[in-house]
Design a protein around this motif. Structure first.
Motif, PDB file in Angstrom:
ATOM      1  N   ALA A   1       0.838  -1.209   0.000  1.00 50.94           N
ATOM      2  CA  ALA A   1       0.000   0.000   0.000  1.00 50.94           C
ATOM      3  C   ALA A   1       0.868   1.254   0.000  1.00 50.94           C
ATOM      4  O   ALA A   1       0.573   2.231  -0.689  1.00 50.94           O
ATOM      5  CB  ALA A   1      -0.912  -0.002   1.222  1.00 50.94           C
ATOM      6  N   ALA A   2       1.956   1.209   0.759  1.00 52.40           N
ATOM      7  CA  ALA A   2       2.809   2.395   0.893  1.00 52.40           C
ATOM      8  C   ALA A   2       3.625   2.642  -0.369  1.00 52.40           C
ATOM      9  O   ALA A   2       4.258   3.680  -0.509  1.00 52.40           O
ATOM     10  CB  ALA A   2       3.729   2.241   2.095  1.00 52.40           C
ATOM     11  N   TYR A   3       3.618   1.698  -1.275  1.00 51.12           N
ATOM     12  CA  TYR A   3       4.209   1.944  -2.592  1.00 51.12           C
ATOM     13  C   TYR A   3       3.166   2.613  -3.490  1.00 51.12           C
ATOM     14  O   TYR A   3       3.448   3.617  -4.137  1.00 51.12           O
ATOM     15  CB  TYR A   3       4.672   0.612  -3.196  1.00 51.12           C
ATOM     16  CG  TYR A   3       5.264   0.740  -4.595  1.00 51.12           C
ATOM     17  CD1 TYR A   3       6.614   1.013  -4.792  1.00 51.12           C
ATOM     18  CD2 TYR A   3       4.462   0.584  -5.722  1.00 51.12           C
ATOM     19  CE1 TYR A   3       7.147   1.132  -6.070  1.00 51.12           C
ATOM     20  CE2 TYR A   3       4.988   0.703  -7.004  1.00 51.12           C
ATOM     21  CZ  TYR A   3       6.336   0.968  -7.168  1.00 51.12           C
ATOM     22  OH  TYR A   3       6.851   1.092  -8.431  1.00 51.12           O
ATOM     23  N   LEU A   4       1.968   2.080  -3.460  1.00 53.54           N
ATOM     24  CA  LEU A   4       0.941   2.554  -4.397  1.00 53.54           C
ATOM     25  C   LEU A   4       0.400   3.940  -4.065  1.00 53.54           C
ATOM     26  O   LEU A   4       0.107   4.728  -4.951  1.00 53.54           O
ATOM     27  CB  LEU A   4      -0.221   1.555  -4.435  1.00 53.54           C
ATOM     28  CG  LEU A   4       0.124   0.189  -5.019  1.00 53.54           C
ATOM     29  CD1 LEU A   4      -1.044  -0.765  -4.861  1.00 53.54           C
ATOM     30  CD2 LEU A   4       0.514   0.318  -6.490  1.00 53.54           C
ATOM     31  N   HIS A   5       0.264   4.206  -2.769  1.00 53.80           N
ATOM     32  CA  HIS A   5      -0.333   5.483  -2.365  1.00 53.80           C
ATOM     33  C   HIS A   5       0.419   6.080  -1.177  1.00 53.80           C
ATOM     34  O   HIS A   5       1.082   5.359  -0.434  1.00 53.80           O
ATOM     35  CB  HIS A   5      -1.798   5.288  -1.946  1.00 53.80           C
ATOM     36  CG  HIS A   5      -2.708   5.049  -3.102  1.00 53.80           C
ATOM     37  ND1 HIS A   5      -3.499   6.029  -3.648  1.00 53.80           N
ATOM     38  CD2 HIS A   5      -2.949   3.935  -3.823  1.00 53.80           C
ATOM     39  CE1 HIS A   5      -4.189   5.531  -4.661  1.00 53.80           C
ATOM     40  NE2 HIS A   5      -3.874   4.250  -4.788  1.00 53.80           N
ATOM     41  N   GLY A   6       0.227   7.381  -1.001  1.00 55.32           N
ATOM     42  CA  GLY A   6       0.781   8.041   0.184  1.00 55.32           C
ATOM     43  C   GLY A   6      -0.081   7.678   1.382  1.00 55.32           C
ATOM     44  O   GLY A   6      -1.120   8.284   1.625  1.00 55.32           O
ATOM     45  N   THR A   7       0.353   6.668   2.126  1.00 54.70           N
ATOM     46  CA  THR A   7      -0.502   6.118   3.180  1.00 54.70           C
ATOM     47  C   THR A   7      -0.124   6.619   4.570  1.00 54.70           C
ATOM     48  O   THR A   7      -0.652   6.129   5.558  1.00 54.70           O
ATOM     49  CB  THR A   7      -0.396   4.576   3.207  1.00 54.70           C
ATOM     50  OG1 THR A   7       0.990   4.252   3.231  1.00 54.70           O
ATOM     51  CG2 THR A   7      -1.041   3.954   2.005  1.00 54.70           C
ATOM     52  N   VAL A   8       0.782   7.562   4.645  1.00 52.82           N
ATOM     53  CA  VAL A   8       1.323   7.918   5.958  1.00 52.82           C
ATOM     54  C   VAL A   8       0.249   8.494   6.884  1.00 52.82           C
ATOM     55  O   VAL A   8       0.160   8.100   8.049  1.00 52.82           O
ATOM     56  CB  VAL A   8       2.555   8.851   5.834  1.00 52.82           C
ATOM     57  CG1 VAL A   8       2.246  10.125   5.086  1.00 52.82           C
ATOM     58  CG2 VAL A   8       3.143   9.166   7.188  1.00 52.82           C
ATOM     59  N   ASP A   9      -0.591   9.377   6.398  1.00 53.03           N
ATOM     60  CA  ASP A   9      -1.615   9.954   7.278  1.00 53.03           C
ATOM     61  C   ASP A   9      -2.681   8.913   7.643  1.00 53.03           C
ATOM     62  O   ASP A   9      -3.171   8.870   8.762  1.00 53.03           O
ATOM     63  CB  ASP A   9      -2.297  11.146   6.592  1.00 53.03           C
ATOM     64  CG  ASP A   9      -1.342  12.322   6.482  1.00 53.03           C
ATOM     65  OD1 ASP A   9      -0.388  12.387   7.278  1.00 53.03           O
ATOM     66  OD2 ASP A   9      -1.542  13.170   5.596  1.00 53.03           O
ATOM     67  N   PHE A  10      -3.011   8.106   6.650  1.00 47.12           N
ATOM     68  CA  PHE A  10      -4.002   7.047   6.854  1.00 47.12           C
ATOM     69  C   PHE A  10      -3.558   6.113   7.990  1.00 47.12           C
ATOM     70  O   PHE A  10      -4.332   5.810   8.904  1.00 47.12           O
ATOM     71  CB  PHE A  10      -4.149   6.285   5.534  1.00 47.12           C
ATOM     72  CG  PHE A  10      -5.130   5.165   5.552  1.00 47.12           C
ATOM     73  CD1 PHE A  10      -6.476   5.406   5.346  1.00 47.12           C
ATOM     74  CD2 PHE A  10      -4.703   3.858   5.741  1.00 47.12           C
ATOM     75  CE1 PHE A  10      -7.385   4.361   5.335  1.00 47.12           C
ATOM     76  CE2 PHE A  10      -5.601   2.812   5.738  1.00 47.12           C
ATOM     77  CZ  PHE A  10      -6.948   3.060   5.534  1.00 47.12           C
ATOM     78  N   PHE A  11      -2.300   5.679   7.926  1.00 48.85           N
ATOM     79  CA  PHE A  11      -1.836   4.755   8.967  1.00 48.85           C
ATOM     80  C   PHE A  11      -1.479   5.472  10.270  1.00 48.85           C
ATOM     81  O   PHE A  11      -1.517   4.865  11.338  1.00 48.85           O
ATOM     82  CB  PHE A  11      -0.671   3.900   8.466  1.00 48.85           C
ATOM     83  CG  PHE A  11      -1.149   2.715   7.672  1.00 48.85           C
ATOM     84  CD1 PHE A  11      -1.871   1.702   8.287  1.00 48.85           C
ATOM     85  CD2 PHE A  11      -0.912   2.616   6.313  1.00 48.85           C
ATOM     86  CE1 PHE A  11      -2.340   0.613   7.564  1.00 48.85           C
ATOM     87  CE2 PHE A  11      -1.375   1.533   5.575  1.00 48.85           C
ATOM     88  CZ  PHE A  11      -2.085   0.525   6.206  1.00 48.85           C
ATOM     89  N   THR A  12      -1.139   6.747  10.188  1.00 50.58           N
ATOM     90  CA  THR A  12      -0.894   7.487  11.431  1.00 50.58           C
ATOM     91  C   THR A  12      -2.160   7.468  12.277  1.00 50.58           C
ATOM     92  O   THR A  12      -2.136   7.160  13.467  1.00 50.58           O
ATOM     93  CB  THR A  12      -0.467   8.938  11.110  1.00 50.58           C
ATOM     94  OG1 THR A  12       0.782   8.887  10.441  1.00 50.58           O
ATOM     95  CG2 THR A  12      -0.344   9.772  12.365  1.00 50.58           C
TER      96      THR A  12
ATOM     97  N   TYR B   1      -3.821 -11.105  -0.134  1.00 49.92           N
ATOM     98  CA  TYR B   1      -2.941 -11.772  -1.113  1.00 49.92           C
ATOM     99  C   TYR B   1      -2.379 -10.804  -2.152  1.00 49.92           C
ATOM    100  O   TYR B   1      -1.481 -11.140  -2.914  1.00 49.92           O
ATOM    101  CB  TYR B   1      -3.679 -12.927  -1.807  1.00 49.92           C
ATOM    102  CG  TYR B   1      -3.935 -14.115  -0.896  1.00 49.92           C
ATOM    103  CD1 TYR B   1      -3.017 -14.459   0.096  1.00 49.92           C
ATOM    104  CD2 TYR B   1      -5.077 -14.900  -1.023  1.00 49.92           C
ATOM    105  CE1 TYR B   1      -3.245 -15.531   0.948  1.00 49.92           C
ATOM    106  CE2 TYR B   1      -5.311 -15.980  -0.183  1.00 49.92           C
ATOM    107  CZ  TYR B   1      -4.401 -16.285   0.800  1.00 49.92           C
ATOM    108  OH  TYR B   1      -4.624 -17.353   1.638  1.00 49.92           O
ATOM    109  N   GLY B   2      -2.886  -9.592  -2.139  1.00 52.91           N
ATOM    110  CA  GLY B   2      -2.307  -8.538  -2.988  1.00 52.91           C
ATOM    111  C   GLY B   2      -0.923  -8.122  -2.524  1.00 52.91           C
ATOM    112  O   GLY B   2      -0.247  -7.343  -3.194  1.00 52.91           O
ATOM    113  N   ALA B   3      -0.483  -8.654  -1.371  1.00 46.67           N
ATOM    114  CA  ALA B   3       0.860  -8.343  -0.879  1.00 46.67           C
ATOM    115  C   ALA B   3       1.954  -8.799  -1.846  1.00 46.67           C
ATOM    116  O   ALA B   3       3.111  -8.408  -1.690  1.00 46.67           O
ATOM    117  CB  ALA B   3       1.070  -8.955   0.503  1.00 46.67           C
TER     118      ALA B   3
END
Ligand code: BGC
Length: 896
Positions: A482-493, A769-771
């Protein structure tokens, strides 16, 4: 040319409503010279846009830091806007022009600043049981508005209107958090929505995650059973006057046309109940409107919006209108999607149309909703009968590709009446992957859509059945992809703060975050928590965010939670170094499971202890990064002990693993738990197991994300490619060949004969499994990072081409700028590698299987004449070239 671009505050361009007292500034640099690095920077913060009133000036700071510069010596005031500019110098002392002036604006920093009250519809409003209330307040503005902000939140969900127009472009506010501990509020710039004279603010309230149905066993009202609004509007007039409108007893409430709206179940909407102009000036609210009631509820839990708002991100046109063998009228969106249908319909007042939503058709081609379990996913719309009526639901979302239409006139219905509105947390797209094989490209598409469907404010397992919960294990398995495809930093924060908030007093981690299981009489998971590979999200996720975005502050913030998790594990086992007790999901859905079991054959104690070791190793790394010297020593020792205990328990003296499954071999190799002869033996065993299954995996949730990594890392890249390219069951491409447009929960969600795996747990949109995406990006395209210098400041480009692909192209918009690694097999047997490295970073490139330095060219020149090359070394796997920023094209022969 040396210039500064994309200046950001807290990852965002011009954010408003920040709740962070010392925001961080980042920027990107561009140069037409290779090997450009930043030597120094200067940040100037001012109170005004032209920059006359300087509040803070860093001066020229000699540093190559260009991301995450924390303004720790600035004190920011509530509600205030700050303007800033940045410039930078390169090593040649060349200075960029000042960046464009950017800004950030603070939200309400303390709970005491909320002057309003929580308000709710009163009992006398006569609402039907499930009917959503609407609240309104009229107020006057005498003068011209200079600026206006609304700060708002709700118990439940809210949708705001100001003078008849929707406020903001986001949905599902205030989002889902651990509501008793943390409740987000949103900030809106409403300057342009106000007018001189009468103004009206209105809102719908919906049940959402707060009060609606969640999980199983008919659970609802998990957080509370009253829907309420809290709002504060600050208006500044041109003449300097200030006005504050708040939620208070002046508001009025009535029943809305939304007769029911539930996350799982859909919406019932009766357009005949619409009150035209209810949120506009000049409306008469004397009839049927009642004064609201004040509700007592904490304001101390309020936090500014942390994650990216949920927005309509795509609009899909349906591709087909069909009649099923059973005679059902069904539209096909062509894509398994999450969101809702925007509907246009015309007809007589009182006529009802119904939309039901499904992910797949059954073997016969009929509409199939068996896998939704109790989620109804049904929209009922009653027409008001006035020309073409356009409608979208409010507080519900559906996971679907097919929509069954009821109540439509078959001879008249047209595809143009329907549009698929795709909603998710609006994270920036950062990563791309493409290659020469169309099926792999479809797999990549499915991974991306698995993310889109399951990142709706929290990372969910699935978006369609009566579940849609923040399963920790799934989030852990998928985060790096996910962190490759999108800017997930705020989402996971945001999500990690909820994880810490919901973590148990003893460090245990609930199965889902926010935690709703085992609550309010939910018996199934009563008192259960903390499964290996699920709870480890507490450690793996903050560490991953740190690696990808260099977010040291989040790491520091989560550090206690990370530690608490490994300390919890330490307290569980029969001895402190082995985790051999308790309930675990095991290698969930692995194919070596016993008949009628979801749990794979890999020994649970084995998985638990392997993840124990892995999590301790990450806490150790975090302690080092955060300079916690004592902890680093303590966890280094714990790591040695756990690893030894693992080996004593599970590795025979001659180096054979006591657990003979694919997943067992994978974990030992991935987590570095075996070495020397045992490592060789483990690798061999894995290959043997794969041979036995004719190169098919048997791994489940736990083993699958790592399987191809350990093959590529241990000399069996060819077998990793073989697994990737399998098209028969079980494999990633099996579902692709069956027409999947998202990732399935089960390897055999639909079997060869077209029947379903089961009804009770068969999601067609489950990202776990998308990992495999992580392996596609890091190994096939080859874009990786050096852990010791996070955020891709030191990039590692190490593509591993393989049989079956002629080319692959990966791109990643990192914190420093675009990274690219693209390889092509050329007709003359050589390999071409195109690489882009952003300014202020360096990259270590492995030219795979290249052997002769003198034969390597870069943009047509011999390596030793190319610019920007810092170092060339011949290593075991090829030639390693260290380069500075710029775009490069290498060509070289590969030894077989
Ligand atoms: C979810 C999974 C989750 C699991 C726990 C399921 O119901 O859909 O993805 O991880 O439970 O094993």
């Amino acid at each position: 040319m040396f210039k500064i671009t994309d200046v950001r505050c807290e990852y965002k361009v011009n954010p408003i409503g920040l709740g962070i007292p010392h925001p961080r500034i980042s920027w990107k640099l561009e140069s037409d010279q290779r090997g450009t690095r930043q030597l120094a920077y200067q940040i100037v913060v001012s109170a005004d846009e032209p920059g006359d009133e300087v509040l803070w000036d860093s001066g020229k700071v000699m540093s190559d830091a260009s991301i995450q510069i924390e303004l720790d010596s600035m004190t920011c005031e509530s509600g205030k806007r700050y303007y800033y500019r940045v410039r930078a110098w390169n090593e040649q002392e060349e200075c960029t022009a000042w960046s464009d002036t950017a800004y950030w604006e603070m939200g309400l920093l303390s709970p005491q600043e909320w002057e309003g009250e929580w308000i709710q519809a009163p009992g006398v409003a006569g609402l039907e049981t499930d009917q959503c209330p609407m609240l309104r307040r009229s107020f006057r503005i005498e003068g011209k508005v200079k600026s206006a902000r609304i700060y708002a939140t709700a118990l439940g969900l809210y949708e705001l209107k100001l003078n008849g127009r929707k406020v903001g472009d986001s949905y599902f506010n205030p989002g889902w958090t651990s509501y008793h501990e943390r409740l987000q509020y949103q900030t809106y710039d409403v300057t342009n929505l106000l007018q001189t004279g009468e103004n009206v603010i209105g809102t719908f309230l919906g049940t959402g995650w707060y009060k609606g149905h969640l999980a199983w066993e008919g659970l609802h009202s998990i957080y509370g059973d009253q829907l309420a609004l809290l709002l504060q509007m600050h208006v500044e007039l041109e003449n300097g006057e200030r006005l504050t409108i708040v939620s208070d007893g002046e508001w009025k409430a009535a029943g809305s046309p939304i007769l029911m709206s539930e996350i799982y179940h859909g919406e019932n909407y009766d357009a005949r109940l619409e009150q035209a102009g209810w949120s506009e000036a000049g409306f008469n609210d004397r009839d049927g409107w009642h004064p609201v009631e004040i509700l007592s509820h904490s304001k101390d839990i309020l936090v500014a919006q942390e994650s990216d708002p949920v927005r309509i991100v795509n609009e899909l046109k349906p591709v087909e209108l069909m009649k099923t063998p059973k005679g059902e009228l069904v539209i096909d969106m062509g894509q398994n999607m999450v969101g809702w249908v925007r509907l246009e319909v015309e007809g007589d007042a009182g006529k009802e149309v119904m939309l039901e939503h499904a992910e797949v058709l059954d073997r016969e081609g009929n509409f199939y909703i068996g896998n939704l379990r109790k989620a109804k996913q049904t929209i009922r719309y009653t027409l008001k009968g006035k020309g073409v009526e356009a409608y979208e639901p409010h507080f519900t979302f559906q996971g679907f590709r097919y929509v069954k239409l009821t109540g439509f006139d078959e001879s008249k219905v047209r595809l143009e009446q329907f549009k698929g509105m795709v909603l998710h947390s609006d994270m920036e797209r950062t990563g791309y992957f493409e290659c020469s094989d169309p099926l792999i490209n479809q797999l990549q598409h499915n991974i991306e859509w698995g993310l889109k469907g399951n990142f709706l404010d929290v990372p969910t397992d699935c978006p369609q059945r009566d579940e849609r919960l923040g399963w920790t294990g799934d989030a852990q398995m998928f985060i790096r992809t996910a962190a490759y495809l999108h800017g997930t930093v705020d989402f996971f924060t945001k999500w990690l703060r909820d994880l810490a908030a919901d973590q148990l007093y003893n460090g245990g981690v609930p199965f889902v975050i926010p935690n709703v299981l085992g609550k309010k009489g939910g018996e199934e998971f009563k008192d259960q928590h903390s499964s290996a590979a699920w709870g480890d999200a507490a450690v793996i996720n903050p560490w991953t965010i740190y690696l990808v975005y260099g977010d040291k502050r989040l790491l520091a913030e989560q550090y206690d939670s990370m530690k608490a998790w490994v300390e919890y594990i330490r307290s569980q086992g029969e001895n402190e170094f082995l985790w051999n007790t308790g309930f675990h999901f095991g290698d969930w859905l692995a194919l070596d499971a016993k008949e009628n079991s979801y749990v794979g054959a890999t020994d649970r104690d084995y998985i638990a202890t392997a993840f124990y070791a892995y999590s301790v190793s990450l806490v150790l790394k975090a302690a080092e990064v955060l300079n916690k010297v004592d902890d680093a020593e303590k966890y280094a020792e714990l790591y040695r002990n756990v690893r030894k205990a693992f080996q004593d328990e599970f590795v025979t003296p001659s180096g054979r693993l006591a657990v003979g499954t694919q997943t067992a071999q994978v974990l030992a190799l991935m987590f570095g738990l075996v070495e020397g002869p045992a490592k060789e033996r483990t690798t061999r065993k894995l290959i043997e197991l794969l041979e036995e299954s004719d190169y098919h995996l048997t791994t489940g949730f736990v083993g699958t994300p790592y399987l191809n990594f350990v093959l590529s890392d241990n000399g069996y890249n060819d077998i990793a490619y073989k697994l990737l390219f399998q098209q028969d069951y079980p494999s990633w491409l099996y579902q692709v060949t069956k027409g999947a447009t998202t990732i399935w929960e089960h390897w055999d969600g639909i079997k060869e004969d077209g029947t379903f795996w089961s009804d009770d747990m068969n999601s067609f949109n489950h990202y776990a499994y998308g990992a495999i995406g992580d392996w596609l990006y890091r190994v096939v395209a080859g874009i990786d990072l050096d852990e010791t210098v996070p955020a891709y400041k030191r990039i590692v480009i190490k593509p591993q081409p393989g049989e079956g692909l002629h080319w692959a192209d990966g791109r990643l918009e990192s914190m420093y700028g675009m990274i690219r690694s693209a390889w092509h097999k050329l007709d003359d047997g050589k390999l071409r590698l195109d690489v882009t490295v952003p300014v202020n970073t360096t990259a270590e490139i492995l030219l795979p299987a290249a052997s002769d330095e003198s034969q390597v060219t870069e943009s047509g020149k011999p390596l030793n004449q190319a610019e920007g090359i810092e170092k060339v070394e011949t290593v075991e796997q090829g030639i390693r070239v260290t380069i500075g920023s710029g775009s490069y094209t290498f060509e070289f022969a590969q030894v077989k």
